[in-house]
Design an enzyme around this catalytic site. Structure first.
Site, PDB file in Angstrom:
ATOM      1  N   ARG A   4      12.548   5.857  22.351  1.00 61.19           N
ATOM      2  CA  ARG A   4      12.746   7.263  22.631  1.00 61.19           C
ATOM      3  C   ARG A   4      11.485   7.895  23.149  1.00 61.19           C
ATOM      4  NH1 ARG A   4      12.298   8.794  16.463  1.00 61.19           N
ATOM      5  NH2 ARG A   4      10.056   8.760  16.403  1.00 61.19           N
ATOM      6  N   GLY A 203      11.718   9.312   6.402  1.00 60.34           N
ATOM      7  CA  GLY A 203      12.706  10.088   7.127  1.00 60.34           C
ATOM      8  C   GLY A 203      13.002   9.638   8.542  1.00 60.34           C
ATOM      9  N   ASP A 204      12.122   8.835   9.133  1.00 59.89           N
ATOM     10  CA  ASP A 204      12.344   8.320  10.490  1.00 59.89           C
ATOM     11  C   ASP A 204      11.827   6.883  10.534  1.00 59.89           C
ATOM     12  OD1 ASP A 204      12.952   8.069  13.143  1.00 59.89           O
ATOM     13  OD2 ASP A 204      11.479   9.509  13.874  1.00 59.89           O
ATOM     14  N   LEU A 205      12.313   6.084   9.593  1.00 60.91           N
ATOM     15  CA  LEU A 205      11.709   4.779   9.334  1.00 60.91           C
ATOM     16  C   LEU A 205      12.314   3.692  10.214  1.00 60.91           C
ATOM     17  CD1 LEU A 205       9.488   3.601   7.562  1.00 60.91           C
ATOM     18  CD2 LEU A 205      11.241   3.001   5.888  1.00 60.91           C
TER      19      LEU A 205
END
Length: 299
Positions: A4, A203-205
């Site tokens: 991303r 949280g964004d692992l």
């Protein structure tokens, strides 16, 4: 998350020295060199012999949320996190992690450390890190940290449905398809497994936010930290792959065994990041999100 773009960035001033100036101002050190890594990231060498990573972002609250998240994770004293050397509304300066190789022994230490990080806890589901804003980000997608009394309702209302509605509004998901995800939300109390206390989540692992350092340890970067269910971090780690993942999970289980049936709940916890990806990247992730919803309902 996945492959991303970084969080929203703005162009540097024409002289191109904004990262160096930010590093000097926020650390109080003189700059001896710099190397651009991407549009948002610059390595900057300081006169104390250290090298820092300077990140530029201007999504409302993005840098503030990231800095608060890094500090909160570091406060647990479990998994390694780069030191925050300075931050303001637009700039984040953290210690550079020299790159190494992913090794099985490091993966096992990472697994047990991640279990300890989660056990450090959070005040509530959806709680932001101390000093962090309520309106944060996951990747380039807004993520609101609004607390809830129980995980199933909070997960539906604050993590699944907001991205589902955005995907439908943009035409990425059809209204008829959204009904499948809505059924998952309706059935969440029965699908969620045993109740657990709020965990301190990265949280964004995804694997890109786990750096394997030259010191032989795993380091965490770029969090979307909040209070949540510990299985969500593990499900995201599995979604995009991780070196020595089974060693990570085995060590985690050895330190803090997961509730029975956790394997059947992986798709349920992956629904959130897949819907975020649907919003950010389009239809291919919508198909994966729908498949996850079907799997969750069948579990």
């Amino acid at each position: 998350m996945g492959a991303r773009a970084p969080r929203p960035v703005t162009a540097d001033p024409p002289d191109g020295r904004a990262p160096q100036a930010a590093a000097a101002r926020l650390t109080g050190r003189s700059v001896t060199g710099a190397r651009r890594r991407s549009g948002a990231l610059t390595e900057v060498a300081l006169d104390d012999g250290t090298t820092v990573m300077v990140k530029h972002g201007d999504g409302p609250g993005a840098i503030r949320a990231e800095a608060a998240g890094l500090r909160w994770l570091a406060d647990a004293g479990t998994v390694r996190v780069p030191e925050v050397r300075g931050d303001d509304a637009s700039w984040l300066v953290i210690g550079l992690v020299p790159a190494g190789r992913a090794r099985a022994e490091a993966a096992a230490r990472f697994g047990s450390g991640l279990a300890a990080l989660h056990a450090a806890g959070a005040p509530a589901f959806g709680a932001p890190p101390p000093g962090g804003p309520q309106d944060a980000y996951i990747g380039t997608a807004p993520m609101r940290n609004t607390i809830g009394p129980d995980w199933p309702r909070w997960y539906a209302e604050q993590r699944v449905l907001p991205y589902l509605r955005t995907a439908v509004d943009r035409g990425t998901l059809l209204p008829t398809e959204s009904a499948l995800v809505e059924r998952v939300c309706e059935r969440l109390p029965g699908l969620a497994g045993p109740a657990e206390p709020p965990a301190r989540l990265h949280g964004d692992l995804w694997s890109g936010n786990v750096l394997w350092g030259a010191d032989g340890e795993a380091w965490l970067i770029d969090p979307a930290a909040h209070g949540g269910h510990r299985e969500t971090d593990l499900a995201m780690l599995r979604l995009f792959g991780c070196p020595h993942l089974e060693r990570v999970l085995d060590a985690y289980q050895g330190a803090a065994p997961l509730a029975p049936g956790w394997e059947r709940r992986v798709a349920l916890h992956q629904l959130f990041p897949l819907l975020v990806h649907t919003v950010l990247f389009g239809r291919s992730y919508a198909e994966q999100a729908l498949a996850a919803a079907r799997t969750a309902l069948s579990g």
